[in-house]
Motif scaffolding. Structure first.
Motif, PDB file in Angstrom:
ATOM      1  N   ARG A 156      -3.677   1.328   4.281  1.00 52.66           N
ATOM      2  CA  ARG A 156      -2.664   2.335   4.633  1.00 52.66           C
ATOM      3  C   ARG A 156      -1.399   1.959   3.883  1.00 52.66           C
ATOM      4  N   ILE A 157      -0.783   2.949   3.241  1.00 57.32           N
ATOM      5  CA  ILE A 157       0.471   2.718   2.519  1.00 57.32           C
ATOM      6  C   ILE A 157       1.557   3.530   3.212  1.00 57.32           C
ATOM      7  N   THR A 158       2.666   2.847   3.531  1.00 60.43           N
ATOM      8  CA  THR A 158       3.768   3.511   4.220  1.00 60.43           C
ATOM      9  C   THR A 158       5.070   3.282   3.469  1.00 60.43           C
ATOM     10  N   ARG A 159       5.989   4.186   3.706  1.00 60.39           N
ATOM     11  CA  ARG A 159       7.358   4.030   3.211  1.00 60.39           C
ATOM     12  C   ARG A 159       8.260   3.973   4.432  1.00 60.39           C
ATOM     13  N   PRO A 160       9.488   3.467   4.273  1.00 56.60           N
ATOM     14  CA  PRO A 160      10.403   3.439   5.424  1.00 56.60           C
ATOM     15  C   PRO A 160      10.605   4.841   5.994  1.00 56.60           C
ATOM     16  N   GLY A 161      10.771   4.907   7.304  1.00 56.15           N
ATOM     17  CA  GLY A 161      10.977   6.186   7.975  1.00 56.15           C
ATOM     18  C   GLY A 161      12.333   6.786   7.663  1.00 56.15           C
ATOM     19  N   ASP A 162      12.460   8.061   7.927  1.00 58.71           N
ATOM     20  CA  ASP A 162      13.708   8.790   7.698  1.00 58.71           C
ATOM     21  C   ASP A 162      14.628   8.632   8.909  1.00 58.71           C
ATOM     22  N   GLY A 163      15.907   8.700   8.647  1.00 58.68           N
ATOM     23  CA  GLY A 163      16.861   8.668   9.747  1.00 58.68           C
ATOM     24  C   GLY A 163      17.516   7.312   9.916  1.00 58.68           C
ATOM     25  N   GLU A 164      18.344   7.250  10.942  1.00 60.04           N
ATOM     26  CA  GLU A 164      19.125   6.047  11.225  1.00 60.04           C
ATOM     27  C   GLU A 164      18.383   5.131  12.199  1.00 60.04           C
ATOM     28  N   GLU A 224      10.182   5.101  12.656  1.00 64.07           N
ATOM     29  CA  GLU A 224       8.761   4.896  12.378  1.00 64.07           C
ATOM     30  C   GLU A 224       8.489   5.097  10.889  1.00 64.07           C
ATOM     31  N   PRO A 225       7.682   4.215  10.270  1.00 60.82           N
ATOM     32  CA  PRO A 225       7.356   4.405   8.859  1.00 60.82           C
ATOM     33  C   PRO A 225       6.525   5.673   8.655  1.00 60.82           C
ATOM     34  N   VAL A 226       6.585   6.214   7.449  1.00 55.87           N
ATOM     35  CA  VAL A 226       5.854   7.428   7.078  1.00 55.87           C
ATOM     36  C   VAL A 226       4.628   7.021   6.268  1.00 55.87           C
ATOM     37  N   THR A 227       3.457   7.495   6.677  1.00 51.59           N
ATOM     38  CA  THR A 227       2.232   7.199   5.928  1.00 51.59           C
ATOM     39  C   THR A 227       2.189   8.049   4.664  1.00 51.59           C
ATOM     40  N   VAL A 228       2.013   7.371   3.539  1.00 47.92           N
ATOM     41  CA  VAL A 228       1.956   8.016   2.227  1.00 47.92           C
ATOM     42  C   VAL A 228       0.499   8.179   1.793  1.00 47.92           C
ATOM     43  N   SER A 248       4.517  10.277  -2.619  1.00 42.46           N
ATOM     44  CA  SER A 248       3.986   9.551  -3.767  1.00 42.46           C
ATOM     45  C   SER A 248       3.916   8.073  -3.445  1.00 42.46           C
ATOM     46  N   VAL A 249       2.870   7.424  -3.914  1.00 41.51           N
ATOM     47  CA  VAL A 249       2.759   5.976  -3.781  1.00 41.51           C
ATOM     48  C   VAL A 249       3.654   5.355  -4.842  1.00 41.51           C
ATOM     49  N   GLY A 250       4.419   4.327  -4.463  1.00 40.71           N
ATOM     50  CA  GLY A 250       5.289   3.702  -5.442  1.00 40.71           C
ATOM     51  C   GLY A 250       5.951   2.438  -4.954  1.00 40.71           C
ATOM     52  N   PRO A 251       6.759   1.828  -5.813  1.00 40.67           N
ATOM     53  CA  PRO A 251       7.445   0.584  -5.478  1.00 40.67           C
ATOM     54  C   PRO A 251       8.276   0.704  -4.199  1.00 40.67           C
ATOM     55  N   GLY A 252       8.347  -0.405  -3.461  1.00 43.23           N
ATOM     56  CA  GLY A 252       9.113  -0.436  -2.229  1.00 43.23           C
ATOM     57  C   GLY A 252       8.321  -0.035  -1.001  1.00 43.23           C
ATOM     58  N   GLN A 253       7.079   0.364  -1.197  1.00 45.04           N
ATOM     59  CA  GLN A 253       6.248   0.763  -0.063  1.00 45.04           C
ATOM     60  C   GLN A 253       5.380  -0.409   0.398  1.00 45.04           C
ATOM     61  N   THR A 254       4.862  -0.298   1.609  1.00 43.93           N
ATOM     62  CA  THR A 254       4.087  -1.363   2.238  1.00 43.93           C
ATOM     63  C   THR A 254       2.611  -0.988   2.281  1.00 43.93           C
ATOM     64  N   VAL A 255       1.757  -1.926   1.909  1.00 44.36           N
ATOM     65  CA  VAL A 255       0.303  -1.750   1.945  1.00 44.36           C
ATOM     66  C   VAL A 255      -0.248  -2.642   3.048  1.00 44.36           C
ATOM     67  N   ALA A 289      -7.021   6.328 -17.674  1.00 45.64           N
ATOM     68  CA  ALA A 289      -7.066   5.793 -16.308  1.00 45.64           C
ATOM     69  C   ALA A 289      -8.243   6.362 -15.537  1.00 45.64           C
ATOM     70  N   VAL A 290      -8.919   5.489 -14.801  1.00 45.87           N
ATOM     71  CA  VAL A 290      -9.991   5.901 -13.899  1.00 45.87           C
ATOM     72  C   VAL A 290      -9.581   5.656 -12.449  1.00 45.87           C
ATOM     73  N   ALA A 291      -8.351   5.135 -12.257  1.00 49.65           N
ATOM     74  CA  ALA A 291      -7.812   4.864 -10.925  1.00 49.65           C
ATOM     75  C   ALA A 291      -6.294   4.834 -11.024  1.00 49.65           C
ATOM     76  N   ARG A 292      -5.633   4.991  -9.876  1.00 47.32           N
ATOM     77  CA  ARG A 292      -4.189   4.754  -9.805  1.00 47.32           C
ATOM     78  C   ARG A 292      -4.030   3.283  -9.501  1.00 47.32           C
ATOM     79  N   ARG A 293      -3.300   2.583 -10.342  1.00 50.16           N
ATOM     80  CA  ARG A 293      -3.175   1.138 -10.174  1.00 50.16           C
ATOM     81  C   ARG A 293      -1.720   0.734 -10.018  1.00 50.16           C
ATOM     82  N   PHE A 294      -1.530  -0.288  -9.196  1.00 49.45           N
ATOM     83  CA  PHE A 294      -0.200  -0.818  -8.908  1.00 49.45           C
ATOM     84  C   PHE A 294      -0.269  -2.330  -8.849  1.00 49.45           C
ATOM     85  N   LEU A 295       0.879  -2.967  -9.011  1.00 47.67           N
ATOM     86  CA  LEU A 295       1.003  -4.388  -8.771  1.00 47.67           C
ATOM     87  C   LEU A 295       1.605  -4.539  -7.381  1.00 47.67           C
ATOM     88  N   MET A 296       0.961  -5.336  -6.538  1.00 45.90           N
ATOM     89  CA  MET A 296       1.498  -5.572  -5.201  1.00 45.90           C
ATOM     90  C   MET A 296       1.710  -7.069  -5.003  1.00 45.90           C
TER      91      MET A 296
END
Length: 146
Positions: free
Chosen positions: A25-33, A47-51, A100-107, A134-141
């Motif tokens: 599961r990949i999440t980004r920080p939730g919206d709001g204060e 609450e984090p948002v599932t990407v 979108s999956v990207g830097p700063g997100q949690t796996v 590309a045959v996959a979306r790849r990231f460095l974690m």
């Protein structure tokens, strides 16, 4: 396609999909204060948002820094920092619309067909990994363990 045909690339995509036997599961920080919890008196993040949630794998990379570990310290604390590649489907089910999956997100690793010690491990996405054909979306974690 110069030098490569669509059928060859389609076979590569199918083979990469067959190797993704784990899930994450990949999440980004939730919206709001941040809000104060009246029961604890502490401030809590939204609450984090599932990407993305779905098939994934950590491919082995011979002669690559991915998967390498190094020590880090700060003051009296010491950590082990390790980098790993992350392999996701190019598109399809599992991706949250508009995200979108990207830097700063949690796996967070949910299941593993071959390594039960991966389940529950948490990584941070550091950067996308780009490649031609590309045959996959790849990231460095990165994983940081104290």
């Amino acid at each position: 396609m110069s030098g490569i045909d669509a059928a060859f690339l389609s076979r590569g995509i199918a083979e990469a999909a067959a190797l993704r036997t784990d899930t994450c599961r990949i999440t980004r920080p939730g919206d709001g204060e941040r809000t104060r919890n009246p029961a604890t008196g502490k401030y809590e993040d939204p609450e984090p948002v599932t990407v993305y949630e779905g098939p994934a794998r950590i491919p082995s990379r011979a002669n690559s820094p991915a998967g390498s570990a190094r020590a880090a310290d700060g003051g009296s604390a010491a950590w082990q920092v390790s980098d790993f590649p992350l392999d996701l489907p190019l598109d399809g089910p599992g991706y949250t619309s508009g995200e979108s999956v990207g830097p700063g997100q949690t796996v967070t690793w949910l299941t593993s067909a071959t390594d039960p010690e991966l389940v529950g491990r948490v990584f941070g996405i550091v950067a996308p990994a780009r490649q031609t054909y590309a045959v996959a979306r790849r990231f460095l974690m990165r994983e940081v363990v104290s």
